[in-house]
Design a protein around this motif. Structure first.
Motif, PDB file in Angstrom:
ATOM      1  N   UNK A 107      18.333 -22.246 -17.220  1.00  0.00           N
ATOM      2  CA  UNK A 107      18.728 -21.303 -16.175  1.00  0.00           C
ATOM      3  C   UNK A 107      17.658 -21.209 -15.083  1.00  0.00           C
ATOM      4  N   UNK A 108      16.384 -21.247 -15.479  1.00  0.00           N
ATOM      5  CA  UNK A 108      15.303 -21.207 -14.490  1.00  0.00           C
ATOM      6  C   UNK A 108      15.323 -22.444 -13.606  1.00  0.00           C
ATOM      7  N   UNK A 109      15.674 -23.607 -14.172  1.00  0.00           N
ATOM      8  CA  UNK A 109      15.776 -24.815 -13.343  1.00  0.00           C
ATOM      9  C   UNK A 109      16.956 -24.719 -12.382  1.00  0.00           C
ATOM     10  N   UNK A 110      18.025 -24.019 -12.779  1.00  0.00           N
ATOM     11  CA  UNK A 110      19.138 -23.791 -11.854  1.00  0.00           C
ATOM     12  C   UNK A 110      18.722 -22.887 -10.709  1.00  0.00           C
ATOM     13  N   UNK A 111      17.771 -21.994 -10.960  1.00  0.00           N
ATOM     14  CA  UNK A 111      17.323 -21.084  -9.913  1.00  0.00           C
ATOM     15  C   UNK A 111      16.579 -21.806  -8.788  1.00  0.00           C
ATOM     16  N   UNK A 112      16.220 -23.082  -9.016  1.00  0.00           N
ATOM     17  CA  UNK A 112      15.629 -23.875  -7.947  1.00  0.00           C
ATOM     18  C   UNK A 112      16.676 -24.291  -6.927  1.00  0.00           C
ATOM     19  N   UNK A 113      17.967 -24.122  -7.261  1.00  0.00           N
ATOM     20  CA  UNK A 113      19.046 -24.412  -6.331  1.00  0.00           C
ATOM     21  C   UNK A 113      19.109 -23.315  -5.261  1.00  0.00           C
ATOM     22  N   UNK A 114      19.829 -23.597  -4.196  1.00  0.00           N
ATOM     23  CA  UNK A 114      19.966 -22.646  -3.107  1.00  0.00           C
ATOM     24  C   UNK A 114      21.314 -21.933  -3.115  1.00  0.00           C
ATOM     25  N   UNK A 115      22.314 -22.441  -3.864  1.00  0.00           N
ATOM     26  CA  UNK A 115      23.634 -21.840  -3.896  1.00  0.00           C
ATOM     27  C   UNK A 115      23.641 -20.735  -4.957  1.00  0.00           C
ATOM     28  N   UNK A 116      23.438 -19.496  -4.540  1.00  0.00           N
ATOM     29  CA  UNK A 116      23.240 -18.389  -5.468  1.00  0.00           C
ATOM     30  C   UNK A 116      24.512 -18.054  -6.250  1.00  0.00           C
ATOM     31  N   UNK A 117      25.674 -18.132  -5.605  1.00  0.00           N
ATOM     32  CA  UNK A 117      26.919 -17.814  -6.305  1.00  0.00           C
ATOM     33  C   UNK A 117      27.186 -18.808  -7.431  1.00  0.00           C
ATOM     34  N   UNK A 118      26.952 -20.079  -7.155  1.00  0.00           N
ATOM     35  CA  UNK A 118      27.156 -21.106  -8.170  1.00  0.00           C
ATOM     36  C   UNK A 118      26.173 -20.944  -9.319  1.00  0.00           C
ATOM     37  N   UNK A 119      24.932 -20.612  -8.991  1.00  0.00           N
ATOM     38  CA  UNK A 119      23.916 -20.395 -10.021  1.00  0.00           C
ATOM     39  C   UNK A 119      24.268 -19.191 -10.892  1.00  0.00           C
ATOM     40  N   UNK A 120      24.817 -18.139 -10.293  1.00  0.00           N
ATOM     41  CA  UNK A 120      25.183 -16.946 -11.054  1.00  0.00           C
ATOM     42  C   UNK A 120      26.260 -17.255 -12.086  1.00  0.00           C
ATOM     43  N   UNK A 121      27.257 -18.047 -11.708  1.00  0.00           N
ATOM     44  CA  UNK A 121      28.311 -18.412 -12.652  1.00  0.00           C
ATOM     45  C   UNK A 121      27.748 -19.255 -13.791  1.00  0.00           C
ATOM     46  N   UNK A 122      26.857 -20.191 -13.463  1.00  0.00           N
ATOM     47  CA  UNK A 122      26.240 -21.008 -14.506  1.00  0.00           C
ATOM     48  C   UNK A 122      25.401 -20.149 -15.448  1.00  0.00           C
ATOM     49  N   UNK A 123      24.678 -19.201 -14.896  1.00  0.00           N
ATOM     50  CA  UNK A 123      23.823 -18.343 -15.717  1.00  0.00           C
ATOM     51  C   UNK A 123      24.661 -17.526 -16.703  1.00  0.00           C
ATOM     52  N   UNK A 124      25.779 -16.982 -16.235  1.00  0.00           N
ATOM     53  CA  UNK A 124      26.656 -16.213 -17.114  1.00  0.00           C
ATOM     54  C   UNK A 124      27.194 -17.088 -18.239  1.00  0.00           C
ATOM     55  N   UNK A 125      27.609 -18.314 -17.899  1.00  0.00           N
ATOM     56  CA  UNK A 125      28.125 -19.224 -18.925  1.00  0.00           C
ATOM     57  C   UNK A 125      27.052 -19.576 -19.944  1.00  0.00           C
TER      58      UNK A 125
END
Length: 275
Positions: A107-125
């Motif tokens: 999840x922390x590596x996803x936070x390096x992305x800039x698309x916050x909405x997409x990262x939020x959905x991935x984090x929940x999953x």
């Protein structure tokens, strides 16, 4: 970093010491545990003070706190509790940080992305999947799909076999580690950045250790048999490497940024001549 390396070498030396004197052995074991707990408590304080991005800071701080909790559980299980039921509960609690640390790492590596909405959905999953696996471990005595026991309660971790859900849990951990490495490598491919390998090397070592431990290789047991120490140390090295590379922004490199800005904004002699 020199102090950290010396602390690690001291702790590893304590692991190699085996004596018949129970007092000295207890002192050595507690010293090793105290060194690791002190290191990770200091790392949590460092992250909380220096990581700039709020969501990344929160995620890494939780990872550090889970490492402290894992070492505390390890100490309680082997040095305080003696009855089978208490050690059985501690054994199941191991899987709380064991599953969450790789999940939060991904999840922390996803936070390096800039698309916050997409990262939020991935984090929940990711968190929902991890919690399902954790619940399956905590309820294992009801279904025995993670660990199977041949004896009667109180159940012990000295006599068991693996169930189908244990393979699923290990597959999830390996998946998180592999995908995290892919994300770090992809994000590290920035022109002029020559230190991208700093977070990659401990990640590869952690992945190799996890596979070797799953296959129960004797070399893994001899050299790096302490699961808690290895997993926590290599995971911390991954994200400290990200900090050194600049992938994770901190507030302790402002002087370097100031020098860079001066280098690129200072007028050249040709500009003075033109004016």
């Amino acid at each position: 970093y020199t102090i950290v390396i010396l602390c690690f070498l001291t702790a590893y030396t304590c692991r190699l010491i085996h004596t018949n004197n129970s007092l000295i052995q207890a002192l050595v074991d507690q010293s090793r545990t105290s060194i690791y707990l002190g290191m990770y408590c200091a790392w949590v304080i460092y992250l909380n003070k220096h990581v700039v991005y709020k969501r990344m800071r929160q995620c890494l701080t939780v990872i550090g706190c889970l490492m402290v909790f894992w070492f505390f559980l390890r100490t309680v299980k082997y040095h305080i509790f003696q009855d089978p039921l208490s050690t059985h509960i501690c054994w199941y609690l191991y899987y709380f940080p064991m599953i969450l640390i790789p999940t939060l790492g991904l999840n922390a590596s996803f936070l390096l992305e800039e698309e916050h909405d997409k990262v939020k959905k991935r984090s929940i999953f990711l968190l929902f999947s991890a919690m399902l696996l954790i619940i399956s471990v905590f309820t294992n005595d009801l279904h025995q799909l993670v660990f199977r026991f041949s004896g009667r309660p109180p159940l012990s971790d000295r006599d068991y076999s693996y169930g189908i859900l244990f393979i699923v849990i290990q597959g999830w951990i390996i998946f998180c580690l592999i995908w995290m490495e892919i994300m770090l490598i992809r994000k590290s491919r920035i022109p002029g950045r020559k230190q991208f390998w700093l977070p990659v090397i401990p990640g590869i070592l952690l992945l190799g250790w996890n596979i070797g431990n799953l296959l129960r290789l004797p070399l893994i047991k001899t050299i790096a048999g302490d699961m808690t120490a290895v997993c926590c140390l290599l995971m911390a090295a991954i994200y400290q490497g990200c900090i050194l590379c600049g992938l994770i922004q901190t507030n302790n490199r402002y002087f370097e940024l100031f020098q860079t800005c001066l280098l690129y904004t200072s007028p050249s002699p040709r500009d003075y001549a033109a004016s």
